[in-house]
Write a protein that holds these residues in place. Structure first.
Motif, PDB file in Angstrom:
ATOM      1  N   THR A  26      53.400  73.205  57.504  1.00 50.26           N
ATOM      2  CA  THR A  26      54.609  72.929  57.111  1.00 50.26           C
ATOM      3  C   THR A  26      55.328  72.053  57.767  1.00 50.26           C
ATOM      4  OG1 THR A  26      54.634  74.945  55.950  1.00 50.26           O
ATOM      5  CG2 THR A  26      56.803  73.822  56.127  1.00 50.26           C
ATOM      6  N   ALA A  27      55.085  71.977  59.189  1.00 49.46           N
ATOM      7  CA  ALA A  27      55.898  71.319  60.361  1.00 49.46           C
ATOM      8  C   ALA A  27      55.248  70.000  60.208  1.00 49.46           C
ATOM      9  CB  ALA A  27      55.830  72.212  61.747  1.00 49.46           C
ATOM     10  N   ILE A  28      54.053  69.637  60.226  1.00 47.85           N
ATOM     11  CA  ILE A  28      53.594  68.449  60.049  1.00 47.85           C
ATOM     12  C   ILE A  28      53.841  67.933  58.969  1.00 47.85           C
ATOM     13  CG2 ILE A  28      51.334  67.136  59.901  1.00 47.85           C
ATOM     14  CD1 ILE A  28      50.082  69.377  61.784  1.00 47.85           C
ATOM     15  N   HIS A  29      53.990  68.262  57.699  1.00 43.95           N
ATOM     16  CA  HIS A  29      54.337  67.693  56.571  1.00 43.95           C
ATOM     17  C   HIS A  29      55.727  67.230  56.860  1.00 43.95           C
ATOM     18  CE1 HIS A  29      55.095  68.208  51.766  1.00 43.95           C
ATOM     19  NE2 HIS A  29      54.988  67.083  52.337  1.00 43.95           N
ATOM     20  N   ARG A  30      56.693  68.282  57.124  1.00 44.95           N
ATOM     21  CA  ARG A  30      58.056  67.904  57.504  1.00 44.95           C
ATOM     22  C   ARG A  30      58.338  66.655  58.241  1.00 44.95           C
ATOM     23  NH1 ARG A  30      63.188  69.155  59.687  1.00 44.95           N
ATOM     24  NH2 ARG A  30      64.681  69.923  58.083  1.00 44.95           N
ATOM     25  N   GLU A  31      57.450  66.742  59.517  1.00 48.40           N
ATOM     26  CA  GLU A  31      57.888  65.559  60.121  1.00 48.40           C
ATOM     27  C   GLU A  31      57.339  64.317  59.475  1.00 48.40           C
ATOM     28  OE1 GLU A  31      56.022  64.021  64.856  1.00 48.40           O
ATOM     29  OE2 GLU A  31      55.420  65.928  63.880  1.00 48.40           O
TER      30      GLU A  31
END
Length: 271
Positions: A26-31
């Motif tokens: 989720t964090a990679i997607h958000r970045e």
């Protein structure tokens, strides 16, 4: 031989459920979305909520239509996210590669985050790839492994991967060239396609010789995914062929922005 390796060698793939932490994905997607948001603001003058995914993706479509060059460059910058490259060396992935038989795994090509939608492509085969084998574009070790996973839940409606189990055993298929991708004619293949289904955190490991294709994304949403590729430095034919590398990276000789930078701009940075 472990049961995982045995299944992989026989079928050409393993789909590992809940393999990676959802919070990490989720964090990679958000970045990645945040990087697009910076250029959406510049190009469209819109401040977008990156956590409102449907609204954000509509803004991506407008950005694509308004300034394709900036969109493409933004997509390239996403590929250079430190978090994405760090994921490519995650011990959970490299340990699994070793379990599958890669005694000395090395990264075959830089990690790729992909965002597939008919609204983000100028040609049909740019968002919906036909049957192909990834080894043709990598030409690395014979036991090359591709790691693929979506950043969002992905099934048939979002165009998740479809595979032909055991097709890796037939070697390299003839194909017709579409830019850098070789598409395998339907008449050379069986019709035993298997549609895969993914939740966030599920990861697919498959042989670079496994025949696969994109499903049809029939939604208005983007199919966000990550692909990682690995070779085995100890595979005999890879050694004998002198470790060939099919990907060529080189800088552009000319200045992209003429008469840039000015001294005053440099002073703003370093004063």
């Amino acid at each position: 031989m472990s049961s995982l390796r045995e299944s992989y060698k026989q079928e050409g793939y393993v789909l590992l459920k809940n393999f990676l932490d959802k919070e990490l994905i989720t964090a990679i997607h958000r970045e990645g979305r945040q990087i697009f948001a910076y250029q959406i603001q510049r190009t469209l003058g819109e401040t977008v909520d990156i956590d409102d995914l449907p609204s954000f993706e509509q803004a991506m479509y407008r950005f694509f239509a308004a300034d394709f060059t900036a969109f493409a460059n933004t997509g390239k910058q996403v590929q250079h996210m430190v978090s994405l490259h760090r994921l490519g060396t995650d011990s959970r992935i490299t340990d699994t590669l070793k379990e599958l038989g890669l005694d000395y795994p090395v990264i075959g090509v830089r990690p790729a985050m992909m965002f597939n939608s008919r609204h983000l492509a100028k040609r049909d085969d740019y968002w919906r790839l036909g049957a192909h084998q990834d080894w043709r574009t990598g030409q690395g070790s014979l036991d090359s492994v591709v790691v693929w996973f979506p950043l969002v839940p992905a099934g048939a409606d979002l165009g998740a991967l479809q595979i032909l189990p055991r097709s890796h055993r037939a070697g390299l298929y003839d194909s017709t060239s579409v830019d850098y991708i070789g598409t395998i004619p339907d008449e050379l293949l069986t019709d035993d396609w298997q549609q895969l289904e993914f939740e966030v955190g599920d990861v697919l490991f498959f042989s670079a010789f496994l025949v696969h294709r994109s499903g049809v994304n029939s939604t208005e949403s983007v199919r966000w995914s990550v692909q990682l590729r690995y070779n085995n430095l100890l595979e005999t034919t890879f050694i004998e062929r002198g470790y060939p590398l099919a990907y060529i990276y080189k800088p552009q000789a000319e200045l992209i922005t003429p008469d840039f930078p000015a001294v005053s701009q440099m002073n703003e940075i370093f004063n």
